[in-house]
Scaffold this active site. Structure first.
Site, PDB file in Angstrom:
ATOM      1  N   HIS C  77       9.831  -1.290   1.220  1.00 13.34           N
ATOM      2  CA  HIS C  77       9.301  -0.232   0.344  1.00 13.34           C
ATOM      3  C   HIS C  77       9.059   1.040   1.156  1.00 13.34           C
ATOM      4  N   ASP C 106      26.952  29.816   2.665  1.00 15.28           N
ATOM      5  CA  ASP C 106      26.884  28.356   2.686  1.00 15.28           C
ATOM      6  C   ASP C 106      26.019  27.971   3.871  1.00 15.28           C
ATOM      7  N   TRP C 142       6.657  -1.160   8.295  1.00 16.42           N
ATOM      8  CA  TRP C 142       7.647  -0.125   8.617  1.00 16.42           C
ATOM      9  C   TRP C 142       7.494   0.350  10.048  1.00 16.42           C
ATOM     10  N   SER C 169      21.846  11.097  11.023  1.00 15.84           N
ATOM     11  CA  SER C 169      21.971  11.926   9.831  1.00 15.84           C
ATOM     12  C   SER C 169      20.892  13.008   9.796  1.00 15.84           C
ATOM     13  N   SER C 170      19.651  12.618  10.053  1.00 19.29           N
ATOM     14  CA  SER C 170      18.557  13.601   9.994  1.00 19.29           C
ATOM     15  C   SER C 170      18.728  14.684  11.044  1.00 19.29           C
ATOM     16  N   HIS C 253       3.697  10.360  13.810  1.00  8.03           N
ATOM     17  CA  HIS C 253       2.817  11.369  13.236  1.00  8.03           C
ATOM     18  C   HIS C 253       3.561  12.639  12.834  1.00  8.03           C
ATOM     19  N   GLU C 255       6.407  12.780  11.928  1.00  8.59           N
ATOM     20  CA  GLU C 255       7.160  12.358  10.751  1.00  8.59           C
ATOM     21  C   GLU C 255       6.367  12.599   9.463  1.00  8.59           C
ATOM     22  N   TYR C 257       4.283  14.864   8.883  1.00  8.64           N
ATOM     23  CA  TYR C 257       4.315  16.299   8.563  1.00  8.64           C
ATOM     24  C   TYR C 257       5.705  16.741   8.156  1.00  8.64           C
ATOM     25  N   SER C 268       4.215  26.889  -2.157  1.00  6.35           N
ATOM     26  CA  SER C 268       4.034  28.314  -1.893  1.00  6.35           C
ATOM     27  C   SER C 268       5.048  29.173  -2.646  1.00  6.35           C
ATOM     28  N   HIS C 302      -4.118   8.642  16.929  1.00  8.90           N
ATOM     29  CA  HIS C 302      -5.139   8.343  15.910  1.00  8.90           C
ATOM     30  C   HIS C 302      -4.732   7.164  15.028  1.00  8.90           C
ATOM     31  N   HIS C 303      -3.486   6.703  15.174  1.00  9.66           N
ATOM     32  CA  HIS C 303      -3.086   5.491  14.446  1.00  9.66           C
ATOM     33  C   HIS C 303      -3.439   4.231  15.229  1.00  9.66           C
ATOM     34  N   THR C 328      -4.521  23.515   7.826  1.00 14.30           N
ATOM     35  CA  THR C 328      -4.214  22.997   6.491  1.00 14.30           C
ATOM     36  C   THR C 328      -5.178  23.595   5.473  1.00 14.30           C
ATOM     37  N   LYS C 331      -4.076  26.878   4.315  1.00 12.68           N
ATOM     38  CA  LYS C 331      -3.057  26.803   3.265  1.00 12.68           C
ATOM     39  C   LYS C 331      -3.702  26.596   1.908  1.00 12.68           C
ATOM     40  N   ARG C 450      -4.936  -4.251   4.669  1.00 12.18           N
ATOM     41  CA  ARG C 450      -3.636  -3.960   4.062  1.00 12.18           C
ATOM     42  C   ARG C 450      -2.629  -5.023   4.485  1.00 12.18           C
TER      43      ARG C 450
HETATM   44  C1  HEA Z   1       6.889   8.468   0.466  1.00 11.30           C
HETATM   45  C2  HEA Z   1       6.470   7.325   0.623  1.00 11.30           C
HETATM   46  C3  HEA Z   1       5.889   6.394  -0.404  1.00 11.30           C
HETATM   47  C4  HEA Z   1       5.906   6.413  -1.784  1.00 11.30           C
HETATM   48  C5  HEA Z   1       6.541   7.432  -2.698  1.00 11.30           C
HETATM   49  C6  HEA Z   1       5.180   5.260  -2.209  1.00 11.30           C
HETATM   50  C7  HEA Z   1       4.978   4.914  -3.564  1.00 11.30           C
HETATM   51  C8  HEA Z   1       4.252   3.818  -3.986  1.00 11.30           C
HETATM   52  N1  HEA Z   1       3.637   2.881  -3.182  1.00 11.30           N
HETATM   53 FE1  HEA Z   1       3.728   2.795  -1.154  1.00 11.30          FE
HETATM   54  N2  HEA Z   1       3.790   2.731   0.882  1.00 11.30           N
HETATM   55  C9  HEA Z   1       4.326   3.683   1.720  1.00 11.30           C
HETATM   56  C10 HEA Z   1       4.949   4.853   1.325  1.00 11.30           C
HETATM   57  C11 HEA Z   1       5.165   5.223  -0.005  1.00 11.30           C
HETATM   58  N3  HEA Z   1       4.740   4.555  -1.122  1.00 11.30           N
HETATM   59  C12 HEA Z   1       4.143   3.305   3.096  1.00 11.30           C
HETATM   60  C13 HEA Z   1       4.582   4.110   4.327  1.00 11.30           C
HETATM   61  C14 HEA Z   1       3.479   2.076   3.076  1.00 11.30           C
HETATM   62  C15 HEA Z   1       3.027   1.256   4.291  1.00 11.30           C
HETATM   63  C16 HEA Z   1       3.971   0.137   4.544  1.00 11.30           C
HETATM   64  C17 HEA Z   1       3.524  -0.748   5.632  1.00 11.30           C
HETATM   65  O1  HEA Z   1       2.377  -1.205   5.617  1.00 11.30           O
HETATM   66  O2  HEA Z   1       4.340  -1.001   6.536  1.00 11.30           O
HETATM   67  C18 HEA Z   1       3.265   1.758   1.681  1.00 11.30           C
HETATM   68  C19 HEA Z   1       2.581   0.618   1.234  1.00 11.30           C
HETATM   69  C20 HEA Z   1       2.210   0.386  -0.081  1.00 11.30           C
HETATM   70  C21 HEA Z   1       1.283  -0.618  -0.481  1.00 11.30           C
HETATM   71  C22 HEA Z   1       0.515  -1.536   0.450  1.00 11.30           C
HETATM   72  C23 HEA Z   1       1.279  -2.757   0.702  1.00 11.30           C
HETATM   73  C24 HEA Z   1       0.611  -3.626   1.696  1.00 11.30           C
HETATM   74  O3  HEA Z   1      -0.192  -3.162   2.496  1.00 11.30           O
HETATM   75  O4  HEA Z   1       0.939  -4.829   1.660  1.00 11.30           O
HETATM   76  C25 HEA Z   1       1.188  -0.538  -1.851  1.00 11.30           C
HETATM   77  C26 HEA Z   1       0.317  -1.401  -2.674  1.00 11.30           C
HETATM   78  O5  HEA Z   1      -0.083  -1.055  -3.705  1.00 11.30           O
HETATM   79  C27 HEA Z   1       2.062   0.515  -2.288  1.00 11.30           C
HETATM   80  C28 HEA Z   1       2.246   0.908  -3.603  1.00 11.30           C
HETATM   81  C29 HEA Z   1       3.015   1.993  -3.997  1.00 11.30           C
HETATM   82  C30 HEA Z   1       3.249   2.345  -5.386  1.00 11.30           C
HETATM   83  C31 HEA Z   1       2.750   1.588  -6.578  1.00 11.30           C
HETATM   84  C32 HEA Z   1       4.034   3.480  -5.363  1.00 11.30           C
HETATM   85  C33 HEA Z   1       4.517   4.239  -6.580  1.00 11.30           C
HETATM   86  O6  HEA Z   1       4.224   5.587  -6.442  1.00 11.30           O
HETATM   87  C34 HEA Z   1       5.986   4.028  -6.822  1.00 11.30           C
HETATM   88  C35 HEA Z   1       6.363   4.586  -8.169  1.00 11.30           C
HETATM   89  C36 HEA Z   1       7.834   4.559  -8.451  1.00 11.30           C
HETATM   90  C37 HEA Z   1       8.466   3.636  -9.219  1.00 11.30           C
HETATM   91  C38 HEA Z   1       7.742   2.484  -9.769  1.00 11.30           C
HETATM   92  C39 HEA Z   1       9.946   3.698  -9.457  1.00 11.30           C
HETATM   93  C40 HEA Z   1      10.379   4.010 -10.847  1.00 11.30           C
HETATM   94  C41 HEA Z   1      10.421   2.902 -11.816  1.00 11.30           C
HETATM   95  C42 HEA Z   1      11.275   1.836 -11.833  1.00 11.30           C
HETATM   96  C43 HEA Z   1      12.203   1.491 -10.751  1.00 11.30           C
HETATM   97  C44 HEA Z   1      11.315   0.913 -12.966  1.00 11.30           C
HETATM   98  C45 HEA Z   1      10.445  -0.256 -12.857  1.00 11.30           C
HETATM   99  C46 HEA Z   1       9.122   0.051 -13.433  1.00 11.30           C
HETATM  100  C47 HEA Z   1       8.262  -0.853 -13.923  1.00 11.30           C
HETATM  101  C48 HEA Z   1       8.558  -2.301 -13.928  1.00 11.30           C
HETATM  102  C49 HEA Z   1       6.943  -0.416 -14.485  1.00 11.30           C
HETATM  103  N4  HEA Z   1       2.669   1.062  -1.186  1.00 11.30           N
HETATM  104  C1  HEA Z   2       2.496  13.384   4.175  1.00 14.26           C
HETATM  105  C2  HEA Z   2       1.939  12.567   4.935  1.00 14.26           C
HETATM  106  C3  HEA Z   2       0.611  12.686   5.612  1.00 14.26           C
HETATM  107  C4  HEA Z   2      -0.210  13.773   5.808  1.00 14.26           C
HETATM  108  C5  HEA Z   2       0.016  15.205   5.402  1.00 14.26           C
HETATM  109  C6  HEA Z   2      -1.348  13.285   6.516  1.00 14.26           C
HETATM  110  C7  HEA Z   2      -2.401  14.096   6.909  1.00 14.26           C
HETATM  111  C8  HEA Z   2      -3.453  13.678   7.705  1.00 14.26           C
HETATM  112  N1  HEA Z   2      -3.684  12.389   8.138  1.00 14.26           N
HETATM  113 FE1  HEA Z   2      -2.575  10.744   7.655  1.00 14.26          FE
HETATM  114  N2  HEA Z   2      -1.344   9.182   7.424  1.00 14.26           N
HETATM  115  C9  HEA Z   2      -0.135   9.175   6.774  1.00 14.26           C
HETATM  116  C10 HEA Z   2       0.460  10.257   6.170  1.00 14.26           C
HETATM  117  C11 HEA Z   2      -0.059  11.548   6.187  1.00 14.26           C
HETATM  118  N3  HEA Z   2      -1.244  11.935   6.713  1.00 14.26           N
HETATM  119  C12 HEA Z   2       0.444   7.863   6.771  1.00 14.26           C
HETATM  120  C13 HEA Z   2       1.781   7.465   6.151  1.00 14.26           C
HETATM  121  C14 HEA Z   2      -0.447   7.045   7.465  1.00 14.26           C
HETATM  122  C15 HEA Z   2      -0.370   5.543   7.707  1.00 14.26           C
HETATM  123  C16 HEA Z   2       0.733   5.094   8.555  1.00 14.26           C
HETATM  124  C17 HEA Z   2       0.706   3.597   8.659  1.00 14.26           C
HETATM  125  O1  HEA Z   2      -0.168   3.078   9.370  1.00 14.26           O
HETATM  126  O2  HEA Z   2       1.563   2.941   8.025  1.00 14.26           O
HETATM  127  C18 HEA Z   2      -1.550   7.916   7.869  1.00 14.26           C
HETATM  128  C19 HEA Z   2      -2.634   7.468   8.619  1.00 14.26           C
HETATM  129  C20 HEA Z   2      -3.588   8.312   9.159  1.00 14.26           C
HETATM  130  C21 HEA Z   2      -4.528   7.903  10.144  1.00 14.26           C
HETATM  131  C22 HEA Z   2      -4.626   6.525  10.787  1.00 14.26           C
HETATM  132  C23 HEA Z   2      -5.519   5.662  10.010  1.00 14.26           C
HETATM  133  C24 HEA Z   2      -5.534   4.279  10.500  1.00 14.26           C
HETATM  134  O3  HEA Z   2      -4.487   3.613  10.483  1.00 14.26           O
HETATM  135  O4  HEA Z   2      -6.620   3.841  10.909  1.00 14.26           O
HETATM  136  C25 HEA Z   2      -5.317   9.000  10.428  1.00 14.26           C
HETATM  137  C26 HEA Z   2      -6.426   9.026  11.411  1.00 14.26           C
HETATM  138  O5  HEA Z   2      -6.787  10.004  11.907  1.00 14.26           O
HETATM  139  C27 HEA Z   2      -4.824  10.086   9.593  1.00 14.26           C
HETATM  140  C28 HEA Z   2      -5.350  11.367   9.590  1.00 14.26           C
HETATM  141  C29 HEA Z   2      -4.783  12.437   8.914  1.00 14.26           C
HETATM  142  C30 HEA Z   2      -5.314  13.792   8.981  1.00 14.26           C
HETATM  143  C31 HEA Z   2      -6.546  14.250   9.710  1.00 14.26           C
HETATM  144  C32 HEA Z   2      -4.458  14.553   8.224  1.00 14.26           C
HETATM  145  C33 HEA Z   2      -4.576  16.049   8.033  1.00 14.26           C
HETATM  146  O6  HEA Z   2      -3.325  16.650   8.209  1.00 14.26           O
HETATM  147  C34 HEA Z   2      -5.122  16.400   6.682  1.00 14.26           C
HETATM  148  C35 HEA Z   2      -5.522  17.866   6.611  1.00 14.26           C
HETATM  149  C36 HEA Z   2      -5.905  18.303   5.246  1.00 14.26           C
HETATM  150  C37 HEA Z   2      -7.173  18.522   4.814  1.00 14.26           C
HETATM  151  C38 HEA Z   2      -8.335  18.261   5.689  1.00 14.26           C
HETATM  152  C39 HEA Z   2      -7.461  18.970   3.396  1.00 14.26           C
HETATM  153  C40 HEA Z   2      -7.489  20.453   3.178  1.00 14.26           C
HETATM  154  C41 HEA Z   2      -8.413  21.211   4.057  1.00 14.26           C
HETATM  155  C42 HEA Z   2      -9.513  21.885   3.642  1.00 14.26           C
HETATM  156  C43 HEA Z   2      -9.869  21.987   2.213  1.00 14.26           C
HETATM  157  C44 HEA Z   2     -10.267  22.615   4.680  1.00 14.26           C
HETATM  158  C45 HEA Z   2     -11.648  22.163   4.949  1.00 14.26           C
HETATM  159  C46 HEA Z   2     -11.721  20.775   5.453  1.00 14.26           C
HETATM  160  C47 HEA Z   2     -12.511  20.361   6.463  1.00 14.26           C
HETATM  161  C48 HEA Z   2     -13.281  21.282   7.347  1.00 14.26           C
HETATM  162  C49 HEA Z   2     -12.657  18.892   6.714  1.00 14.26           C
HETATM  163  N4  HEA Z   2      -3.782   9.632   8.834  1.00 14.26           N
HETATM  164 CU    CU Z   3      -0.900  10.522  11.865  1.00 15.96          CU
END
Ligand code: HEA
Ligand code: HEA
Ligand code: CU
Ligand code: CUA
Lengths: 286, 394, 536
Positions: C77, C106, C142, C169-170, C253, C255, C257, C268, C302-303, C328, C331, C450
């Site tokens: 997923h 282009d 993942w 590709s990326s 990380h 990634e 962003y 924007s 921080h992860h 952030t 923004k 999780r």
């Molecule tokens: C961009 C990234 C992205 C997106 C879009 C999503 C979208 C969603 N994610 Fe996911 N998710 C991750 C990135 C993302 N996730 C990551 C990085 C993890 C961590 C993995 C890890 O631990 O290694 C994770 C893990 C994760 C978990 C935790 C699993 C675990 O820890 O065991 C769960 C559980 O609820 C979850 C749920 C969902 C759901 C319900 C959506 C929904 O938003 C999805 C909605 C879209 C659809 C459903 C598709 C359209 C509909 C159909 C295809 C028809 C079928 C419909 C029905 C039968 C109703 N995700």
């Molecule tokens: C699009 C993806 C995205 C983005 C933008 C962010 C944004 C941020 N993430 Fe997140 N993060 C993930 C995707 C993302 N993260 C994913 C996928 C994981 C789990 C990966 C995995 O384990 O599978 C993760 C996990 C993750 C962790 C690890 C947690 C753990 O495993 O224990 C942490 C810890 O620091 C963290 C921190 C942050 C912070 C500080 C930001 C900051 O950039 C957020 C900044 C934004 C704001 C703060 C809001 C707006 C600001 C204001 C309104 C200003 C005023 C605010 C203050 C003064 C507080 N993230």
């Molecule tokens: Cu991070």
């Protein structure tokens, strides 16, 4: 002669060939590693397809270039492409250098009981003392010796440095349109690359056969062979590219003010050179 | 006039959003304050930062909704054309920095307090296995394994007839709890035998990874007696969800009594391997060992989970030559999930498991393995210095 | 599909038809469409996997899948959503819009553009094929942490190589975008006149080139540890399993962003259009984006606060992570200020953009909580983290992509989408997505780890609510698919301008945009300058 408009090719047949080639290549490898017998054949077919694609693709580009379809902007795009490609390569090597530094600065000392590693050492590896080189507390791969920096590796360093100089001479010759000298310097560069590769393979054989140093020699063997191995791979690719450019020079390609293909390969060669210097320093010397 | 409008709507928005937020907090769960000084600090810290970010959120959203409400075309709003305001921009750069400092100070304080590594009164070594925990009390020389309890294990199977809701502490109970004294500074030494696990009891306020080949340290001081439950929190394979941690915190006196009882039990078992066991004894113990150590992969009824985990019912090994079978259990199969149990389990446990698997699930070999035979092998292994294959043998 | 309309000066002869056209195309718009279609397909695949996850978690006990398969679903997923849905969607948008926004004919390297795309289907063929292997798909999350990932069956090598292909590709895609932006701008399109979407992509492309090779290196080391006896991640040989985590998150990380900066760019563009007011603080936005990108390289650990890092390191990574809230925040405040005293209308793109700002902020604020080391000792690897990243990824990245789709669909297809259905899609999605992910905060705080297929009964209620929200959200996305198809096939004719408040070069060409635009570069002057958007 360069056209005014930015040249956009109408269709591109080679990329899809390249994709299929890459796909065959890597899925062949994957099958191979899982012990399937078709794996190697798939990989060979894939490699052949990729090579075919490169020939075809570059032939197209060379034809278009020689036909004057590329204006300065196209040239600039190619430059950008090459610069960023090399940057990505730098980062790739960065991962392996990162592993080397991490192992040397953190992992091995911790296992040896330094800082936060006290309990790790006393509970799990009471006999182990941190040192570099090491194959770890389990002594994986058995005893081994390392390759001294100031033997073959130093010679190899000198060879690569020299090749950096010969390719610059070739560039000068090209700019002055001295075709003979150009071809000569190019061939010299290729020859140096090949000698480097030869010495490197000699060193590998020596390591495996006489020193007991293998990929399996713990973290030292891992970092040593992966870094020098990937570097060697790049030298190989670089030498082939140099050879192609050398042939093109013989065929009369390139102009003093229009020779990006040449420059790209020269940049690549310099990059390979610099990687070696860093490698020489951190893998062999310190 | 416009100004006052914005003020009034803005305040109304703050009020509405605050109520919604309050409702969201009221219906949900919150972090446990726990039972150690550290867990209480963490809880405090959590509440502080949660409070701060909530206020930030409420203000930002209130401003947004005010604008959405007032500055809409359908209300006849005319667009202003300002593009920047240095004053505003500096303000909302500086204020967040200050807020972050306010958050960082207590966070740093708590972290530094936690790093206090002085004076451990009790050392407990915790080793993760796929999928159970081993505990060794270093001073008191007690050692045991702790795996998911039978009821949960039964109810968790696909198609189980038992409803998880009827199992007490479903998935949060073990066959043998970790007993720990209160008011004692305890140091945990965490490591693993196979993959990375993570040891977490929320009431202690932290989790710490158990990494193969490395030892991590973590401290605690439990202030109240009680039973505290947690789980493995680092994905460690198939049964990651099924390796709970259960602590029973008792007073130091009760703890001493427990230690004595454990020691007596161990002494009774000390020479267990040296006597001759009856078939029934071996089968009974074997069933227990099998349930705790083997069933997670080979399943309770020995049917395995093909193709990853072979069935033991009728397997070439379990009904084949006994020497091969013993060798497999002692040394495992390198490069597979089948670990060697020669170092992990006592001789009688191994003998019992062997006897059991050779006579259960329809494997009617009639064979019996005496603990003595295994004990000799184990001693041989130690004397001869033959390396075990698992990382534990390093 | 969208671009067949012949343009007056279409000098394009003998264009291949049918499949060949798509296989061989070098046209940025066609390649953009390919990316977008591919991304939508992968979104459905990854979403279907999420539905399996949510169905199994609907109630305690194991009902549908065994734990091993559950872990495979979690892993696949995430890989499919990240590398198959979100990243290709952004690249597709860049392909379509960047040349039009900067007045280029282009992409800079059109042939390579084709290659970047056509590697992807093969990469995902490899990745998805592992589902049908006897030992199943990868099941180590993942993040592919060793030693667990090394226990994988036959699928392991396929996954590694699939990741290599995605990386290639990326990287090529990113090189192309950088070259295009730096090299192909129309006269007068100075860097500080570029639309923010272009700016954010320029910086994103840089991040991609910097970190994708590092991921490639990390997984290559996994491969050699498994097959060639190396011991990078094996303490017995002097390596360290935690070393993998450092290398992985050095990629991981940045990634995240990569998945949000282009979203910032989209938002924007949209908010000024529907506020009929210039973007507030354009220059600050550019610098904030650059700062976020810079900081993203020094916060990776921080992860891994629970792996047992030295105190100094923990503090450094905590402070660095917290600081990201400042740019952030700039923004977010600038978006709100753009809306302030505007003259807003609320078409579907604007609705999604507004939801983005709110819900992304919620996700960002929980991110700041996660950054606090002692608190993260409790939050880490619980559903609190899952809630955090789905707020930033689904209601962040995915919502922005939806907003972009609605915003530019008329330009791509020449037809207006069905506004009524669009609004239904918006409200349905926004309500259900919160039902889906908000309760996961509670679950995490209450102690639910999780990546588990089954849980203690005290977590039952909120899991059930979350699953119901999940199914509803999934169905809503089927409506989205319908709306897109409907819009492609017909609908009210769109004008070149499309949106009353829209400014920028892409709105000066007809809708649908002809196959070739800006063969002769337009002259860009202040009237088109992004920061001085004027209301019409
Ligand atoms: C961009 C990234 C992205 C997106 C879009 C999503 C979208 C969603 N994610 Fe996911 N998710 C991750 C990135 C993302 N996730 C990551 C990085 C993890 C961590 C993995 C890890 O631990 O290694 C994770 C893990 C994760 C978990 C935790 C699993 C675990 O820890 O065991 C769960 C559980 O609820 C979850 C749920 C969902 C759901 C319900 C959506 C929904 O938003 C999805 C909605 C879209 C659809 C459903 C598709 C359209 C509909 C159909 C295809 C028809 C079928 C419909 C029905 C039968 C109703 N995700
Ligand atoms: C699009 C993806 C995205 C983005 C933008 C962010 C944004 C941020 N993430 Fe997140 N993060 C993930 C995707 C993302 N993260 C994913 C996928 C994981 C789990 C990966 C995995 O384990 O599978 C993760 C996990 C993750 C962790 C690890 C947690 C753990 O495993 O224990 C942490 C810890 O620091 C963290 C921190 C942050 C912070 C500080 C930001 C900051 O950039 C957020 C900044 C934004 C704001 C703060 C809001 C707006 C600001 C204001 C309104 C200003 C005023 C605010 C203050 C003064 C507080 N993230
Ligand atoms: Cu991070
Ligand atoms: Cu052990 Cu998860």
């Amino acid at each position: 002669m360069a056209s005014a408009n930015y040249y956009v090719p109408h269709t591109a047949k080679w990329p899809i060939v390249g994709s299929i080639g890459l796909f065959l290549l890597v899925s062949g490898f994957a099958n191979w590693m899982n012990g399937s017998t078709i794996g190697p054949w798939m990989a060979i077919a894939g490699a052949a397809t990729v090579i075919l694609m490169m020939f075809g693709w570059f032939a197209d580009v060379i034809r278009e270039s020689e036909a004057g379809l590329y204006n300065d902007k196209v040239d600039a795009s190619f430059r950008q492409g090459m610069i960023w490609f090399i940057f990505s390569e730098v980062m790739f090597f960065g991962a392996f250098f990162g592993a080397l530094f991490y192992a040397r600065i953190f992992a091995v000392p911790w296992i040896g009981g330094e800082g936060t590693g006290v309990m790790t050492n006393s509970l799990l590896y009471p006999e182990f003392q941190a040192a570099w080189p090491t194959n770890g507390p389990a002594g994986l791969g058995g005893d081994f010796k390392t390759i001294g920096a100031f033997e073959l590796p130093l010679i190899n360093t000198l060879i690569l440095l020299t090749s950096g100089w010969t390719i610059t001479m070739a560039h000068w010759a090209l700019k002055k349109m001295q075709r003979k000298a150009l071809v000569g310097w190019m061939l010299a560069t290729v020859a140096l690359g090949v000698i480097f590769l030869f010495l490197q393979s000699y060193e590998y054989v020596h390591a495996y056969r006489d020193l007991g140093l293998t990929l399996g020699s713990g973290i030292y063997g891992s970092t040593f062979f992966m870094l020098t191995g990937f570097h060697g791979l790049h030298v190989t690719v670089g030498s082939i590219m140099l050879l192609v450019i050398a042939f093109r020079c013989m065929k009369g390609h390139f102009k003093p003010d229009h020779h990006f293909g040449f420059e790209a390969v020269a940049w690549y060669w310099h990059f390979v050179d610099v990687v070696w210097l860093v490698l020489f320093l951190f893998v062999y010397v310190v | 006039m416009k100004r006052t409008n914005e003020m009034i709507v803005g305040l109304a928005m703050v009020a509405v959003i605050s109520v919604i937020t309050w409702a969201l907090f009221a219906v949900g769960d919150n972090m446990t304050p726990g039972v150690t000084p550290f867990s209480k600090d963490v809880y405090q810290l959590h509440m502080i930062i949660l409070g701060i970010v909530t206020v930030i959120g409420v203000l930002v959203f209130a401003a947004m909704f005010t604008s959405i409400y007032l500055h809409r075309k359908s209300r006849g709003a005319k667009a202003a054309q300002f593009t920047h305001s240095t004053k505003a921009e500096v303000t909302w750069t500086v204020i967040p920095i200050l807020i972050l400092v306010v958050m960082a100070v207590p966070a740093t304080q708590v972290l530094i307090d936690m790093e206090d590594t002085s004076g451990a009164e009790l050392n407990v070594k915790v080793t993760g296995y796929q999928w159970l925990w081993e505990y060794e009390y270093i001073e008191d020389e007690i050692q045991f394994y702790s795996a998911l309890d039978r009821d949960s294990n039964y109810a968790r199977q696909i198609g189980a007839t038992r409803d998880p809701r009827e199992v007490e502490n479903y998935l949060l109970e073990v066959d043998k709890r970790v007993v720990l004294p209160t008011d004692t500074r305890i140091r945990f030494l965490l490591t693993s035998n196979d993959v990375i696990h993570s040891w977490w009891v929320p009431d202690l306020g932290w989790k710490r990874d158990a990494i193969p080949g490395m030892v991590n340290e973590a401290w605690t001081l439990i202030e109240e007696p009680g039973i505290y439950r947690g789980q493995c929190t680092e994905l460690c394979g198939k049964d990651h969800g099924f390796m709970p941690v259960v602590i029973e915190a008792v007073t130091p006196e009760e703890y001493r009594a427990w230690v004595d009882s454990q020691k007596a039990e161990m002494a009774a078992n000390d020479n267990a391997a040296e006597r001759t066991w009856t078939r029934d004894e071996l089968m009974t113990l074997g069933a227990d060992v099998y349930a705790a150590q083997c069933a997670s992969c080979h399943q309770g009824d020995g049917s395995g989970l093909e193709p990853a985990f072979p069935a033991l019912a009728g397997s070439a090994v379990t009904v084949g030559a006994i020497e091969d079978h013993i060798d497999l259990i002692m040394n495992g199969r390198p490069g597979t999930a089948m670990a060697g149990f020669g170092q992990r389990l006592a001789a009688e446990d191994i003998a019992a498991a062997l006897t059991y698997t050779r006579n259960a699930f329809g494997n009617e070999t009639g064979d019996m393995v005496q603990p003595m035979r295994i004990l000799k092998l184990k001693n041989g292994v130690v004397e001869g210095g033959v390396a075990d294959t698992g990382p534990a043998g390093l | 599909m969208t671009t067949q309309t012949a343009h007056a000066d279409d000098h394009h002869h003998e264009a291949p038809k049918g499949l060949a056209r798509w296989l061989f195309t070098t046209n940025h718009k066609e390649i953009g469409s390919l990316y977008l279609i591919f991304s939508l397909a992968m979104f459905l695949v990854g979403g279907a996997m999420a539905m399996i996850i949510r169905a199994e978690l609907f109630s305690p006990g194991l009902q549908l899948v065994n734990p091993e398969f559950f872990n495979q679903m979690t892993t696949m997923h995430a890989l499919v959503m990240i590398f198959g849905a979100v990243m290709p969607a952004f690249v597709g948008l860049a392909n379509w819009m960047v040349p039009m926004m900067i007045g280029a004919p282009d992409m800079a390297l059109p042939r390579m553009n084709n290659w970047s795309f056509w590697i992807l289907p093969f990469a995902f063929l490899m990745l998805l094929s592992t589902l049908f292997m006897p030992s199943g798909a990868p099941a180590s999350g993942w993040t592919l942490y060793p030693p667990l990932s090394l226990q994988g069956g036959n699928s392991f090598a396929f996954v590694i190589f699939a990741i290599h292909l995605m990386g290639i590709s990326s990287i090529m895609g990113a090189i192309n975008i950088i070259a295009t932006i730096l090299n192909m701008r129309a006269p007068g399109m100075t860097l500080l006149r570029m639309p923010l979407f272009v700016w954010t992509w320029l910086i994103t492309a840089f991040l991609l080139i910097a970190v994708m090779p590092v991921l490639a290196g990390a997984v290559t080391m996994l491969l050699t540890d498994r097959f060639f006896d190396t011991s990078f991640f094996n303490a017995a040989g002097g390596g360290d399993p935690v070393m993998y985590q450092h290398i992985f998150w050095f990629f991981g990380h940045p990634e995240v962003y990569i998945m949000i900066l282009p979203a910032f760019g989209i938002i924007s563009e949209i908010i000024p259009t529907f506020s009929r007011k210039p973007l507030f603080g354009y220059t600050a936005m550019v610098y904030a984006t650059a700062s976020i990108a810079f900081l993203s390289f020094i916060v990776w650990a921080h992860h891994m606060f629970t792996v047992g890092m030295p105190l100094g390191a923990s503090l450094f990574f905590m402070y660095a992570t917290m600081i990201i809230a400042v740019p952030t925040g700039i923004k977010v405040f600038n978006w709100v200020s753009t809306m302030w005293r505007g003259s807003m209308t609320f078409e579907t793109p604007m609705l999604f953009a507004i939801a983005f700002v709110i819900l992304f902020t919620i996700g960002g604020l929980s991110g700041v909580m996660l950054a606090i080391v002692p608190a993260d000792f409790q939050y880490h690897d619980t559903y609190f983290v899952v809630a955090h990243f789905h707020y930033v990824l689904v209601t962040g990245a995915v919502f922005a992509i939806m907003a972009a789709a609605y915003y530019w669909l008329p330009k791509w297809t020449g037809h207006m989408y069905d506004e009524r259905l669009g609004k239904i899609h918006f409200w349905w999605s926004t309500i259900s997505v919160n039902v889906l992910f908000f309760p996961q905060h509670y679950l995490g705080l209450a102690g639910m780890p999780r990546r588990i297929p089954d849980y203690a009964v005290q977590f039952a209620e909120f899991n059930m609510i979350s699953s119901i929200g999940g199914f509803a959200f999934g169905l809503a996305q089927l409506l989205f698919v319908y709306i897109v198809i409907k819009c492609v096939r017909g609908g009210e004719k769109a004008t070149a301008q499309v949106w009353e408040g829209a400014r920028g070069l892409e709105w000066t060409v007809p809708s649908p945009a002809p196959l070739h635009t800006f063969d002769t570069p337009p002259l860009v002057d202040d009237s088109l300058e992004h920061k001085d958007r004027l209301p019409s």
